[in-house]
Design a protein around this motif. Structure first.
Motif, PDB file in Angstrom:
ATOM      1  N   ARG A 125      -2.120  -7.879  -6.389  1.00  0.00           N
ATOM      2  CA  ARG A 125      -3.503  -7.367  -6.464  1.00  0.00           C
ATOM      3  C   ARG A 125      -4.284  -7.729  -5.199  1.00  0.00           C
ATOM      4  N   ARG A 135       2.501   1.596  -3.481  1.00  0.00           N
ATOM      5  CA  ARG A 135       1.582   1.862  -4.597  1.00  0.00           C
ATOM      6  C   ARG A 135       0.771   3.146  -4.377  1.00  0.00           C
ATOM      7  N   ASP A 136       0.017   3.191  -3.289  1.00  0.00           N
ATOM      8  CA  ASP A 136      -0.940   4.293  -3.125  1.00  0.00           C
ATOM      9  C   ASP A 136      -0.302   5.552  -2.543  1.00  0.00           C
ATOM     10  N   ALA A 137       0.753   5.389  -1.761  1.00  0.00           N
ATOM     11  CA  ALA A 137       1.346   6.588  -1.157  1.00  0.00           C
ATOM     12  C   ALA A 137       2.583   7.072  -1.919  1.00  0.00           C
ATOM     13  N   ASN A 138       3.248   6.182  -2.660  1.00  0.00           N
ATOM     14  CA  ASN A 138       4.487   6.604  -3.330  1.00  0.00           C
ATOM     15  C   ASN A 138       4.485   6.396  -4.842  1.00  0.00           C
ATOM     16  N   MET A 156       3.283  -1.279 -10.676  1.00  0.00           N
ATOM     17  CA  MET A 156       2.997  -2.647 -10.230  1.00  0.00           C
ATOM     18  C   MET A 156       4.224  -3.543 -10.445  1.00  0.00           C
ATOM     19  N   LEU A 187      -3.068  -5.498  -2.306  1.00  0.00           N
ATOM     20  CA  LEU A 187      -3.573  -4.129  -2.427  1.00  0.00           C
ATOM     21  C   LEU A 187      -5.067  -4.076  -2.114  1.00  0.00           C
ATOM     22  N   LEU A 241       0.822  -1.218   0.000  1.00  0.00           N
ATOM     23  CA  LEU A 241       0.000   0.000   0.000  1.00  0.00           C
ATOM     24  C   LEU A 241       0.848   1.256   0.000  1.00  0.00           C
ATOM     25  N   LYS A 242       1.889   1.247   0.833  1.00  0.00           N
ATOM     26  CA  LYS A 242       2.752   2.435   0.911  1.00  0.00           C
ATOM     27  C   LYS A 242       3.428   2.695  -0.427  1.00  0.00           C
ATOM     28  N   ARG A 245      -6.563  -1.901   0.961  1.00  0.00           N
ATOM     29  CA  ARG A 245      -7.498  -0.796   0.690  1.00  0.00           C
ATOM     30  C   ARG A 245      -8.863  -1.064   1.331  1.00  0.00           C
TER      31      ARG A 245
END
Lengths: 85, 200
Positions: free
Chosen positions: B177, B155-158, B162, B180, B152-153, B184
């Motif tokens: 997948r 992909r979504d934060a930085n 993939m 994640l 998560l860190k 999420r």
């Protein structure tokens, strides 16, 4: 067969990372047309992913680790300068 | 590689300690998540220390084909994998204990029985007007399994790709997948609970 709600939630998250295509997308869209709860989930899972970006918990290094790593860095820099002399 | 990154790295090569401290502090949290997810929390700091040593030695040869952040995350991941092999620590997706298979929000036919509520707020900023929710999400993210947290860190934060995450964490695209989605979904449930009850 159309995806179940649980499968739809997984596909909606997958769709954030790469666009689902073809027949799989068609079936997902059809499910979403019929299911307002999954439409709501779609909006909320996207919102959740964006929210993570804003609240990423930040861990701070300890002072002792910082001091050790800085010491290593000085040593490496010193060695490389000595080699060039 | 951007011009500002080139500038930073050239200062790093000449021994600028302020730049070094800045980068070390900036990347620590993400490096810790990567090291923790691969080698475990107990030795994560040692892994990070070794990774910085390797990175600083190799820095003059860094060609900038990827960003510095991506490059150093690969180094920390490799260091963590080496340490994991030495410590004979095994990590598998199956070791994650969760109740995904028997999620009470769905019935036996996998359709909703306990859907999320309607939320007040259409943007992350509106949702996070409540500081308690922000703290609550941060606290709950810390409790996620290590590899979910790292995924998560990254992909979504930085904004890692993939492919990069799969290489760094050594997971297949389908496993990523899953990581994640579960991460999420946990965050979604935390927000939903807060929206329903006003409590963390």
């Amino acid at each position: 067969m159309l995806p179940t709600c649980k499968q739809a939630t997984e596909q909606l998250s997958e769709n954030i990372d790469h666009n689902i295509r073809g027949f799989k997308l068609f079936k997902l869209k059809l499910h979403l047309m019929m299911c307002r709860l999954c439409r709501r989930y779609d909006k909320q899972i996207n919102l959740s992913a964006q929210t993570i970006n804003l609240v990423e918990p930040s861990i701070k290094p300890s002072d002792s680790l910082k001091a050790k790593v800085l010491h290593d860095y000085r040593g490496i820099h010193q060695d490389s300068q000595n080699k060039h002399k | 590689m951007s011009q500002s990154e080139k500038e930073l790295l050239s200062r790093l090569i000449v021994g600028d300690e302020i730049v070094f401290e800045q980068l070390f502090t900036q990347y620590y949290s993400l490096m810790f998540s990567v090291a923790q997810s691969i080698a475990g929390q107990a030795i994560a700091d040692e892994v990070i220390q070794e990774a910085w040593i390797s990175a600083m030695k190799a820095l003059p040869k860094f060609e900038g084909r990827s960003s510095f952040k991506s490059w150093i995350m690969r180094i920390v991941a490799n260091e963590a994998k080496t340490r994991r092999r030495k410590e004979s620590r095994t990590v598998s997706l199956e070791s994650i204990q969760d109740n995904w298979a028997s999620d009470p929000r769905f019935n036996e036919k996998s359709h909703w029985v306990e859907p999320s509520s309607n939320w007040n707020g259409d943007t992350p900023e509106e949702l996070l007007e409540a500081q308690e929710l922000k703290d609550c999400i941060a606290k709950n993210m810390q409790r996620l399994p290590d590899n979910q947290k790292a995924a998560l860190k990254m992909r979504d934060a930085n904004g890692f790709s993939m492919d990069e995450i799969c290489n760094i964490l050594e997971v297949t695209p389908s496993n990523l997948r899953v990581l994640l989605h579960r991460g999420r979904d946990q965050v979604l449930q935390v927000i939903d609970h807060f929206q329903k009850t006003g409590e963390c």
